[in-house]
Scaffold this motif. Structure first.
Motif, PDB file in Angstrom:
ATOM      1  N   UNK A 123       3.694  -4.612   0.204  1.00  0.00           N
ATOM      2  CA  UNK A 123       3.883  -3.656  -0.888  1.00  0.00           C
ATOM      3  C   UNK A 123       2.734  -2.640  -0.927  1.00  0.00           C
ATOM      4  N   UNK A 124       1.541  -3.033  -0.501  1.00  0.00           N
ATOM      5  CA  UNK A 124       0.406  -2.111  -0.470  1.00  0.00           C
ATOM      6  C   UNK A 124       0.445  -1.228   0.785  1.00  0.00           C
ATOM      7  N   UNK A 125       0.816  -1.829   1.893  1.00  0.00           N
ATOM      8  CA  UNK A 125       0.883  -1.099   3.154  1.00  0.00           C
ATOM      9  C   UNK A 125       2.038  -0.103   3.156  1.00  0.00           C
ATOM     10  N   UNK A 126       3.114  -0.448   2.527  1.00  0.00           N
ATOM     11  CA  UNK A 126       4.325   0.369   2.484  1.00  0.00           C
ATOM     12  C   UNK A 126       4.035   1.784   1.977  1.00  0.00           C
ATOM     13  N   UNK A 127       3.074   1.905   1.072  1.00  0.00           N
ATOM     14  CA  UNK A 127       2.754   3.202   0.482  1.00  0.00           C
ATOM     15  C   UNK A 127       2.135   4.162   1.488  1.00  0.00           C
ATOM     16  N   UNK A 128       1.520   3.664   2.539  1.00  0.00           N
ATOM     17  CA  UNK A 128       0.847   4.535   3.499  1.00  0.00           C
ATOM     18  C   UNK A 128       1.503   4.538   4.883  1.00  0.00           C
ATOM     19  N   UNK A 129       2.520   3.715   5.078  1.00  0.00           N
ATOM     20  CA  UNK A 129       3.201   3.661   6.373  1.00  0.00           C
ATOM     21  C   UNK A 129       4.024   4.920   6.626  1.00  0.00           C
ATOM     22  N   UNK A 130       3.944   5.412   7.834  1.00  0.00           N
ATOM     23  CA  UNK A 130       4.783   6.526   8.260  1.00  0.00           C
ATOM     24  C   UNK A 130       6.003   5.900   8.947  1.00  0.00           C
TER      25      UNK A 130
END
Length: 149
Positions: A123-130
């Motif tokens: 959920x935290x990584x999803x915000x910055x994943x391209x």
């Protein structure tokens, strides 16, 4: 008092290394002994306040890195020489049976991080994943895999 105890241990280490007759083994142990010395100083720099300058601290950090590079070719031999059992090492890579890939796969299957999909930190990584980049790259990679696999 900790520094004194360490000195006694280090002094014994140096004496034992000097007694080794095989030159190749002695050279490898000298590097390990030097690493033992500088890594202790680096880890406990607070004990050396007033004795070490910033320049000394930088030298110790650089020496530690250099010694780690020098030790790298012998690390498996050192680990094997201590005869740590696989369950103590808790490493898929340092297995005596050589089944590295099977152990890595088993370790990944048993990891609590992989018990939920997606994993909890997603959920935290999803915000910055391209995600578009990942989709595009995955397509390129999969198109290069031979169909015979």
């Amino acid at each position: 008092s900790r520094a004194h105890c360490y000195f006694i241990i280090f002094q014994s280490f140096v004496a034992e290394v000097k007694a080794v007759e095989n030159q190749d083994v002695r050279r490898a142990l000298e590097t390990l002994c030097a690493f033992y010395g500088v890594s202790h100083i680096q880890e406990h720099q607070g004990d050396w306040t007033g004795y070490l300058s910033l320049q000394h601290s930088e030298w110790i950090k650089n020496a530690t890195r250099m010694l780690l590079r020098s030790l790298r070719p012998n690390l498996v031999a050192f680990t094997d020489a201590f005869e740590f059992p696989d369950n103590v090492l808790n490493s898929a890579l340092g297995r005596h049976d050589g089944n590295v890939y099977e152990a890595l796969y088993e370790s990944a299957k048993n990891s609590p991080l992989n018990h939920s999909d997606p994993y909890p930190g997603y959920k935290y990584l999803q915000q910055v994943l391209d995600k578009e980049f990942l989709r595009e790259h995955a397509t390129k990679v999969s198109s290069r895999i031979p169909s015979s696999l």
